[in-house]
Motif scaffolding. Structure first.
Motif, mmCIF file in Angstrom:
data_model
loop_
_atom_site.group_PDB
_atom_site.id
_atom_site.type_symbol
_atom_site.label_atom_id
_atom_site.label_comp_id
_atom_site.label_asym_id
_atom_site.label_seq_id
_atom_site.Cartn_x
_atom_site.Cartn_y
_atom_site.Cartn_z
ATOM 1 N N LEU A 244 0.790 -1.225 -0.087
ATOM 2 C CA LEU A 244 -0.154 -0.081 0.047
ATOM 3 C C LEU A 244 0.765 1.073 0.170
ATOM 4 C CD1 LEU A 244 -2.847 -0.737 2.348
ATOM 5 C CD2 LEU A 244 -3.057 -0.709 -0.023
ATOM 6 N N GLY A 245 2.009 1.283 0.717
ATOM 7 C CA GLY A 245 2.829 2.251 0.819
ATOM 8 C C GLY A 245 3.545 2.863 -0.376
ATOM 9 N N LEU A 246 4.101 1.613 -0.958
ATOM 10 C CA LEU A 246 4.789 1.670 -2.320
ATOM 11 C C LEU A 246 3.883 2.068 -3.417
ATOM 12 C CD1 LEU A 246 7.192 -1.638 -2.126
ATOM 13 C CD2 LEU A 246 7.712 0.803 -1.434
ATOM 14 N N GLN A 247 2.452 1.673 -3.444
ATOM 15 C CA GLN A 247 1.805 1.871 -4.635
ATOM 16 C C GLN A 247 1.104 3.467 -4.412
ATOM 17 O OE1 GLN A 247 1.083 0.267 -7.346
ATOM 18 N NE2 GLN A 247 2.919 -1.256 -6.699
ATOM 19 N N LEU A 248 1.364 4.326 -3.294
ATOM 20 C CA LEU A 248 0.703 5.345 -3.345
ATOM 21 C C LEU A 248 1.220 6.320 -4.429
ATOM 22 C CD1 LEU A 248 -0.906 7.386 -1.571
ATOM 23 C CD2 LEU A 248 1.204 8.222 -0.479
ATOM 24 N N LEU A 293 3.548 13.972 0.088
ATOM 25 C CA LEU A 293 2.612 12.977 0.351
ATOM 26 C C LEU A 293 3.144 11.455 0.303
ATOM 27 C CD1 LEU A 293 -0.629 14.390 -1.446
ATOM 28 C CD2 LEU A 293 -0.189 14.060 0.991
ATOM 29 N N PHE A 294 3.824 11.271 -0.734
ATOM 30 C CA PHE A 294 4.202 9.987 -1.157
ATOM 31 C C PHE A 294 5.555 9.551 -0.065
ATOM 32 C CE2 PHE A 294 7.649 7.081 -3.155
ATOM 33 C CZ PHE A 294 6.767 6.183 -3.552
ATOM 34 N N ILE A 295 6.324 10.240 0.262
ATOM 35 C CA ILE A 295 7.312 10.048 1.156
ATOM 36 C C ILE A 295 6.918 9.904 2.732
ATOM 37 C CG2 ILE A 295 9.478 10.997 2.001
ATOM 38 C CD1 ILE A 295 10.099 12.283 -0.546
ATOM 39 N N THR A 296 6.096 10.929 2.869
ATOM 40 C CA THR A 296 5.263 10.857 4.397
ATOM 41 C C THR A 296 4.562 9.374 4.546
ATOM 42 O OG1 THR A 296 5.179 13.416 4.396
ATOM 43 C CG2 THR A 296 3.789 11.736 5.966
ATOM 44 N N THR A 297 3.976 9.205 3.512
ATOM 45 C CA THR A 297 3.170 7.768 3.736
ATOM 46 C C THR A 297 4.411 6.471 4.004
ATOM 47 O OG1 THR A 297 1.538 8.613 2.306
ATOM 48 C CG2 THR A 297 1.637 6.288 2.428
ATOM 49 N N ASN A 298 5.526 6.492 3.048
ATOM 50 C CA ASN A 298 6.382 5.653 3.168
ATOM 51 C C ASN A 298 7.115 5.777 4.653
ATOM 52 O OD1 ASN A 298 6.951 3.882 0.699
ATOM 53 N ND2 ASN A 298 6.169 5.904 -0.049
ATOM 54 N N LEU A 299 7.281 7.019 5.087
ATOM 55 C CA LEU A 299 7.691 7.071 6.308
ATOM 56 C C LEU A 299 6.926 6.640 7.467
ATOM 57 C CD1 LEU A 299 9.717 8.244 8.623
ATOM 58 C CD2 LEU A 299 8.353 10.450 8.634
ATOM 59 N N LEU A 300 5.919 6.584 7.553
ATOM 60 C CA LEU A 300 4.502 5.884 8.420
ATOM 61 C C LEU A 300 4.575 4.527 8.251
ATOM 62 C CD1 LEU A 300 1.515 8.587 7.908
ATOM 63 C CD2 LEU A 300 3.256 8.428 9.734
ATOM 64 N N VAL A 301 4.679 3.889 6.982
ATOM 65 C CA VAL A 301 4.934 2.526 6.782
ATOM 66 C C VAL A 301 5.978 1.893 7.460
ATOM 67 C CG1 VAL A 301 5.224 0.765 4.990
ATOM 68 C CG2 VAL A 301 3.393 2.322 4.589
#
Length: 315
Positions: A244-248, A293-301
């Motif tokens: 999910l994180g990678l596909q954002l 948005l993309f990098i923050t999502t991957n940080l949360l993952v």
């Protein structure tokens, strides 16, 4: 744990800095003269030079970058010379909520439908349900999203008149109006990710259900729903969250086409219009918002991994 989180945050800031340098440089090298567009066809060399100096475009590129970076961090993103409005207002206040609403709706739809379908397919492997699910996932991952959007508009918007075909209504202002306007775009954007979640859930759950601890849980007499939804599903959360994180990034990329098809005033349509008008300040703002948005999502993952798997917690 704090050191782990601090390290991830530092990595995130470094990646954002690199993205800002690369995007700023590429936009400066892009063809087209924004000053020529601003002044129009009839202008004097004095007016051209004056406006270039006013915008700081006569300075060295390195100096222009640091000047832009300082202004960007402080919220001074410049003014759109077409819309005559502050770029921060246009991008962050007006366009970003539209894109976030679309992305969250599509992601929620993908998870709420994709995970149960994947579980059903894994627990009934080889059945008719499994065959139908396999056909759906193959179709969903290969069907162009923009073409699907056009088909949905023609069928549910034009022919049946069930949903509006374009425009955006904020759900926080008009909940049901926002839902009806967002239904077709969310379905269009979610199909690919829904199919991918189904495939990931099915493949990982089949592997997990063959593990010895699952056999031990069954031997203890635990009900099948608990074996699958508690012991099984809990152990596929890491690969599921990872994908999910990678596909954002792909989700945000698909949002550009979806917003264009459904005339949604989001980040994607904003960047498209800005490229056509050579408004590189707006393009840069859109690129940075998308990267954040993309990098923050991957940080949360990354930060969620230790909570999903206790073995990854720093000792």
């Amino acid at each position: 744990m704090l050191l782990f989180a601090a390290g991830k945050v530092l990595q995130t800031l470094m990646v954002l800095l690199i993205v800002s340098v690369v995007s700023f440089t590429l936009l400066k090298l892009a063809p087209g003269d924004p000053i020529q567009i601003m002044l129009g066809t009839e202008n004097s060399p004095e007016a051209y030079a004056s406006l270039m100096k006013q915008l700081g475009l006569d300075r060295p590129m390195v100096e222009q970058y640091f000047h832009w970076l300082k202004n960007f961090v402080t919220g001074d993103w410049g003014v759109s010379y077409v819309g005559k409005a502050p770029i921060f207002q246009y991008a962050f206040i007006e366009a970003l909520p539209v894109t976030l609403t679309l992305a969250v709706s599509a992601l929620a739809l993908s998870i709420l439908i994709g995970v149960p379908l994947g579980v059903l397919s894994a627990t009934r492997r080889g059945s008719g349900w499994d065959a139908i699910t396999s056909v759906f996932t193959l179709t969903g991952t290969s069907f162009p999203s923009f073409y699907l959007g056009i088909l949905l508009i023609w069928l549910f918007g034009v022919k049946l008149g069930l949903f509006p075909t374009m425009g955006f209504v904020a759900p926080w202002n008009d909940f049901w109006g926002g839902i009806t306007h967002m239904t077709l775009p969310a379905i269009t954007l979610s199909i690919y990710f829904l199919a991918m979640i189904v495939r990931m859930t099915r493949a990982n759950l089949i592997e997990v259900l063959e593990q010895p601890y699952i056999a031990a849980a069954r031997a203890r007499g635990e009900p099948n729903w608990r074996v699958v939804w508690v012991h099984g599903l809990r152990n596929i959360l890491m690969p599921l969250v990872t994908i999910l994180g990678l596909q954002l990034g792909a989700l945000l990329q698909g949002a550009v086409l979806t917003e264009t098809v459904f005339s949604l005033p989001g980040i994607g349509q904003m960047i498209t219009n800005a490229v056509l008008n050579r408004e590189y300040g707006i393009v840069q703002a859109g690129v940075m918002i998308t990267a954040c948005l993309f990098i923050t999502t991957n940080l949360l993952v990354d930060l969620a991994y230790p909570y999903l798997d206790p073995r990854l917690r720093p000792r």
